[in-house]
Scaffold this motif. Structure first.
Motif, PDB file in Angstrom:
ATOM      1  N   LEU A 159      55.378  43.285   1.800  1.00  0.00           N
ATOM      2  CA  LEU A 159      55.745  43.231   0.383  1.00  0.00           C
ATOM      3  C   LEU A 159      55.647  44.625  -0.234  1.00  0.00           C
ATOM      4  O   LEU A 159      56.541  45.062  -0.954  1.00  0.00           O
ATOM      5  N   PRO A 197      47.868  45.059  -9.046  1.00  0.00           N
ATOM      6  CA  PRO A 197      47.759  44.239 -10.263  1.00  0.00           C
ATOM      7  C   PRO A 197      46.369  44.372 -10.889  1.00  0.00           C
ATOM      8  O   PRO A 197      45.384  44.476 -10.164  1.00  0.00           O
ATOM      9  N   TYR A 253      55.857  38.424 -14.778  1.00  0.00           N
ATOM     10  CA  TYR A 253      55.454  37.725 -13.555  1.00  0.00           C
ATOM     11  C   TYR A 253      54.664  38.648 -12.625  1.00  0.00           C
ATOM     12  O   TYR A 253      53.999  38.183 -11.712  1.00  0.00           O
ATOM     13  N   THR A 256      51.995  40.291 -12.907  1.00  0.00           N
ATOM     14  CA  THR A 256      50.615  40.471 -13.352  1.00  0.00           C
ATOM     15  C   THR A 256      49.773  39.387 -12.677  1.00  0.00           C
ATOM     16  O   THR A 256      50.324  38.402 -12.180  1.00  0.00           O
ATOM     17  N   PRO A 257      48.452  39.540 -12.676  1.00  0.00           N
ATOM     18  CA  PRO A 257      47.654  38.510 -12.012  1.00  0.00           C
ATOM     19  C   PRO A 257      47.675  37.169 -12.745  1.00  0.00           C
ATOM     20  O   PRO A 257      47.579  36.120 -12.133  1.00  0.00           O
ATOM     21  N   GLU A 258      47.792  37.222 -14.088  1.00  0.00           N
ATOM     22  CA  GLU A 258      47.766  35.979 -14.860  1.00  0.00           C
ATOM     23  C   GLU A 258      49.191  35.542 -15.219  1.00  0.00           C
ATOM     24  O   GLU A 258      50.123  36.339 -15.130  1.00  0.00           O
ATOM     25  N   ALA A 259      49.295  34.294 -15.673  1.00  0.00           N
ATOM     26  CA  ALA A 259      50.597  33.783 -16.127  1.00  0.00           C
ATOM     27  C   ALA A 259      51.038  34.591 -17.352  1.00  0.00           C
ATOM     28  O   ALA A 259      50.202  34.956 -18.188  1.00  0.00           O
ATOM     29  N   ILE A 280      58.138  30.438 -16.401  1.00  0.00           N
ATOM     30  CA  ILE A 280      57.178  29.605 -15.680  1.00  0.00           C
ATOM     31  C   ILE A 280      55.767  29.967 -16.118  1.00  0.00           C
ATOM     32  O   ILE A 280      55.449  31.134 -16.318  1.00  0.00           O
ATOM     33  N   GLY A 281      54.960  28.947 -16.284  1.00  0.00           N
ATOM     34  CA  GLY A 281      53.599  29.203 -16.725  1.00  0.00           C
ATOM     35  C   GLY A 281      52.673  28.093 -16.274  1.00  0.00           C
ATOM     36  O   GLY A 281      53.054  27.269 -15.432  1.00  0.00           O
ATOM     37  N   ARG A 319      49.975  34.343  -3.499  1.00  0.00           N
ATOM     38  CA  ARG A 319      49.284  34.938  -4.652  1.00  0.00           C
ATOM     39  C   ARG A 319      47.939  35.535  -4.236  1.00  0.00           C
ATOM     40  O   ARG A 319      47.524  36.577  -4.735  1.00  0.00           O
ATOM     41  N   SER A 358      48.970  38.841  -2.650  1.00  0.00           N
ATOM     42  CA  SER A 358      49.559  39.888  -3.491  1.00  0.00           C
ATOM     43  C   SER A 358      48.818  40.084  -4.806  1.00  0.00           C
ATOM     44  O   SER A 358      48.886  41.156  -5.394  1.00  0.00           O
ATOM     45  N   GLY A 359      48.153  39.031  -5.279  1.00  0.00           N
ATOM     46  CA  GLY A 359      47.476  39.114  -6.577  1.00  0.00           C
ATOM     47  C   GLY A 359      48.441  39.050  -7.744  1.00  0.00           C
ATOM     48  O   GLY A 359      48.073  39.328  -8.873  1.00  0.00           O
ATOM     49  N   LEU A 360      49.674  38.695  -7.487  1.00  0.00           N
ATOM     50  CA  LEU A 360      50.684  38.664  -8.549  1.00  0.00           C
ATOM     51  C   LEU A 360      51.134  37.234  -8.853  1.00  0.00           C
ATOM     52  O   LEU A 360      51.318  36.423  -7.936  1.00  0.00           O
ATOM     53  N   PHE A 361      51.372  36.970 -10.122  1.00  0.00           N
ATOM     54  CA  PHE A 361      51.798  35.636 -10.534  1.00  0.00           C
ATOM     55  C   PHE A 361      53.170  35.279  -9.977  1.00  0.00           C
ATOM     56  O   PHE A 361      53.487  34.107  -9.759  1.00  0.00           O
ATOM     57  N   VAL A 362      53.969  36.282  -9.716  1.00  0.00           N
ATOM     58  CA  VAL A 362      55.322  36.028  -9.209  1.00  0.00           C
ATOM     59  C   VAL A 362      55.289  35.216  -7.904  1.00  0.00           C
ATOM     60  O   VAL A 362      56.240  34.509  -7.566  1.00  0.00           O
ATOM     61  N   VAL A 387      55.885  31.785  -8.650  1.00  0.00           N
ATOM     62  CA  VAL A 387      57.305  31.546  -8.966  1.00  0.00           C
ATOM     63  C   VAL A 387      58.072  31.366  -7.655  1.00  0.00           C
ATOM     64  O   VAL A 387      58.906  30.460  -7.528  1.00  0.00           O
TER      65      VAL A 387
END
Lengths: 493, 223
Positions: A246, A428, A460, A462-465, B59-60, B183, B186-190, B193
């Motif tokens: 990634l 992040p 998107y 970021t670590p949080e929503a 998305i949340g 997640r 990667s630590g990412l919210f994406v 998704v």
């Protein structure tokens, strides 16, 4: 294998017939529906339908950022009085954000800029630093660059903004939302070696002692540097490549070989002055910003032009072999400072109300490794605002940086705000860390905070929503108590 | 050598094999063609509709997706599915409305419009269990609403309810699990998704098979 030829043929023909029937049915349907529509809908009704569709589109474009323009305007009116000259219009608390083209779609999507401006205003931000110079390309229509490279703007940006110049759009929308717009010359003297400008003018590049024009990998690999500006370090390619697939994918667009334009070369100086003059004179900007790339990495300076200049000033002596030699550093830093003086004078002449903002690394590192003597620049009054990059994960280290002498010295003269890293795709950062750093900066009465960068505020990536992140930022940005108001002593004399 | 010179023998060979296969199984080639068209259309457009919905819906977590988001998402997905279904089934005009209202209704209740939400926990087992439960619940609600739509035209339409519920349950559990793994890395919210994109891909493909088996039962029994 036995094949029944007649059945196969019949299947083929039925396939053909089916396709023809399907196509003719669609054509028929389209024509009949058009005819019936035409008969039913009068010209006036058609206009109403079109207007309705446009209305729906507008509604959609403002879907997730329903404005509170009145609130924002009222709030901003408290912060900035329009009767004041622009140079005095520093908000009570600077709340800035950098908008870049790297790992970001904001400049390239049709709704990117309006959405960003809208959301930032809604979240009580008051300053944006949109990129205008990166990787040897400009992010506005630049006649100066067109003369040199034949390209007025980054090609992809030109494609996605066919009607309006993106910087113009940023200024227009930013001011509509009471945001200060300070174009950011992100790359300064740094340039990818495969950029048109480097290819066409290799003599404009400075080089290392071994003659290489490429920025040395590991140059910034000192203890201080390793944590220091990891974003710049990442860009410079000094960090070992990340292992993950990634990570490799995300960094696939980054230039692999970077060089440095010679800050002493008259043509290079002319280029930067030309770009700056264009921006401050052709756009209604509130100022401009340079960062740690408006510098001269310590390993560079052995190009023929610089060497001959050094020899001319040192009775024919060549520069020291050690790039970290104190006098050699001083000489180069002074030359850079002189150019900063010229730049400031040119900005002031072209746009007296424009601010010159600088976003360097902490003083000691900036001087030793980038030859950026910003303490002198501040003392001389060549910098109007300072946004110091303090990209640290550890709170104790972060606070230690804030307590350093040069920062205290600078804030006695000009507004000094703190640059806080909100994350990158590869790194992040949780909101809690951001909150602690903002509160820590406020507790020490700095003039404000600026976040690097827009896409990691609440997306998107970021670590949080995103919505959770927005709620957090909204609370953080509206949470300014009177006892944490910034301590600015605008002694600009 | 033109393209048709090359493609003709290939298509000819393929059609010969397909014909032989149909003869052995006692199937009509046209029925197979219809089934494949339906599956491809349903799976492709449903998945595409979800991707399009991401332009409008963010998305949340649970409470982040509003009723309006649910209505909009339901409308987009319903529109895509109706576009495919109407060729194969008459009297499905209300499919869009049913889809819109179902998703809007789902967003009204505490569990929410699961198609556009991600779990708040990072624990993979909890994610899988929650995904299975919430997915099953959404599949059940949607299945009931859609069964009501097609109950007169399709024999044994009731099968759609448990089938849909099962598909949603498995797909959401897998998607949330995959998103959670990603997640964590990667630590990412994406990542979540992407997990939902995968889940919707599975939902689209599996429910496509389900709808084919309902509308073309002869294919189902012979294959």
């Amino acid at each position: 294998m036995r094949i029944d030829l007649s059945s196969a043929r019949s299947l083929l023909s039925s396939l053909r017939q089916l396709t023809i029937r399907w196509l003719s049915r669609w054509v028929q349907r389209l024509s009949t529906s058009r005819r019936s529509l035409e008969s039913r809908i009068s010209k006036r009704n058609r206009l109403v339908v079109i207007a309705g569709l446009i209305g729906v589109l507008i509604l959609f474009s403002y879907w997730d950022n329903r404005p509170r323009e009145q609130t924002v305007s009222l709030r901003s009116a408290q912060l900035i009085s329009s009767t004041q000259p622009r140079s005095d219009r520093t908000p009570a608390e600077i709340r800035g954000v950098w908008i870049t083209n790297v790992a970001s779609g904001v400049l390239f999507s049709p709704w990117g800029i309006p959405r960003a401006m809208h959301q930032l205003a809604y979240m009580h931000f008051n300053t944006v630093y949109p990129v205008v110079w990166n990787r040897g390309k400009s992010f506005y229509h630049s006649a100066t660059l067109k003369k040199i490279t034949g390209q007025a703007m980054a090609p992809l940006l030109a494609l996605t903004h066919p009607t309006e110049d993106p910087l113009q759009e940023m200024v227009r929308l930013g001011h509509r939302h009471d945001l200060r717009v300070m174009p950011w010359f992100e790359y300064g003297f740094m340039v990818p070696l495969n950029a048109a400008i480097a290819q066409q003018h290799p003599d404009w590049l400075t080089c290392r002692r071994n003659g290489s024009r490429q920025l040395q990998s590991g140059l910034l690999g000192t203890d201080e540097a390793s944590e220091l500006d990891s974003e710049s370090v990442g860009e410079l390619g000094s960090k070992p490549a990340s292992k993950g697939v990634l990570s490799r994918l995300l960094s696939s667009g980054a230039p692999t070989q970077l060089g440095w334009l010679n800050p002493l070369h008259p043509s290079v100086q002319g280029l930067l002055l030309g770009l700056v003059e264009e921006v401050v004179s052709q756009y209604d900007v509130d100022g401009i910003q340079f960062d740690d790339h408006f510098s001269w990495p310590v390993e560079f300076g052995y190009d023929p032009y610089t060497v001959s200049l050094y020899q001319a000033e040192h009775q024919g002596q060549s520069p020291p072999r050690n790039p970290a030699d104190k006098d050699w550093i001083r000489w180069r830093a002074d030359k850079l400072s002189h150019f900063m003086h010229v730049l400031h004078a040119r900005v002031t002449a072209r746009c007296p109300t424009c601010l010159l903002s600088l976003s360097p690394n902490p003083a000691k590192f900036a001087y030793r490794f980038y030859l950026q003597d910003w303490r002198t620049w501040v003392k001389q009054g060549w910098v109007d605002e300072l946004v110091i990059q303090v990209y640290r994960d550890d709170l104790a280290q972060f606070e230690w940086e804030l307590s350093k002498g040069p920062l205290q010295e600078a804030r006695d003269r000009i507004p000094v705000s703190i640059g806080i890293l909100t994350g990158t795709w590869r790194r992040p950062i949780p909101f809690e860390q951001i909150r602690q750093q903002v509160e820590s900066s406020r507790d020490r009465h700095f003039s404000g905070i600026s976040f690097f960068y827009w896409d990691t505020l609440w997306s998107y990536f970021t670590p949080e929503a995103p919505q959770q992140r927005r709620r957090n930022f909204e609370q953080l940005m509206s949470d300014v108590s009177p006892d944490t108001s910034p301590d600015i002593s605008p002694d600009l004399s | 050598m033109s393209f048709s010179d090359f493609s003709k023998p290939v298509i000819y060979q393929l059609s010969c094999r397909l014909t032989t296969f149909c003869q052995r199984r006692g199937l009509k080639p046209l029925a197979i063609l219809n089934g494949v068209t339906l599956w491809l259309g349903w799976a492709g457009l449903t998945w595409l509709a979800f991707l399009v919905s991401l332009l409008f819906i963010e998305i949340g977590e649970k409470n982040d997706v509003s009723v309006l988001d649910g209505l909009l998402g339901g409308f987009i997905v319903g529109l895509a599915q109706w576009q495919v279904l109407r060729v194969h089934l008459s009297g499905v005009r209300c499919w869009i409305m049913v889809s819109t209202l179902s998703w809007g209704g789902l967003a009204l209740f505490p569990i929410g419009a699961v198609g556009w939400i991600t779990p708040s926990t990072s624990d993979l087992v909890s994610r899988m269990l929650q995904g299975a439960f919430y997915g099953g619940y959404v599949g059940l609600v949607l299945g009931l609403a859609q069964w009501w739509m097609i109950r007169r035209q399709v024999a044994l339409a009731w099968r759609w309810v448990p089938l849909n519920s099962g598909i949603w349950s498995v797909a959401i559990a897998c998607g949330w699990l995959f998103g959670g793994e990603l997640r964590a890395a990667s630590g990412l919210f994406v990542s979540d998704v992407i997990g939902l994109v995968v889940a919707w891909g599975a939902i689209a493909a599996l429910s496509g098979l389900g709808i084919v088996s309902l509308l073309y039962p002869s294919l189902d029994s012979n294959l």
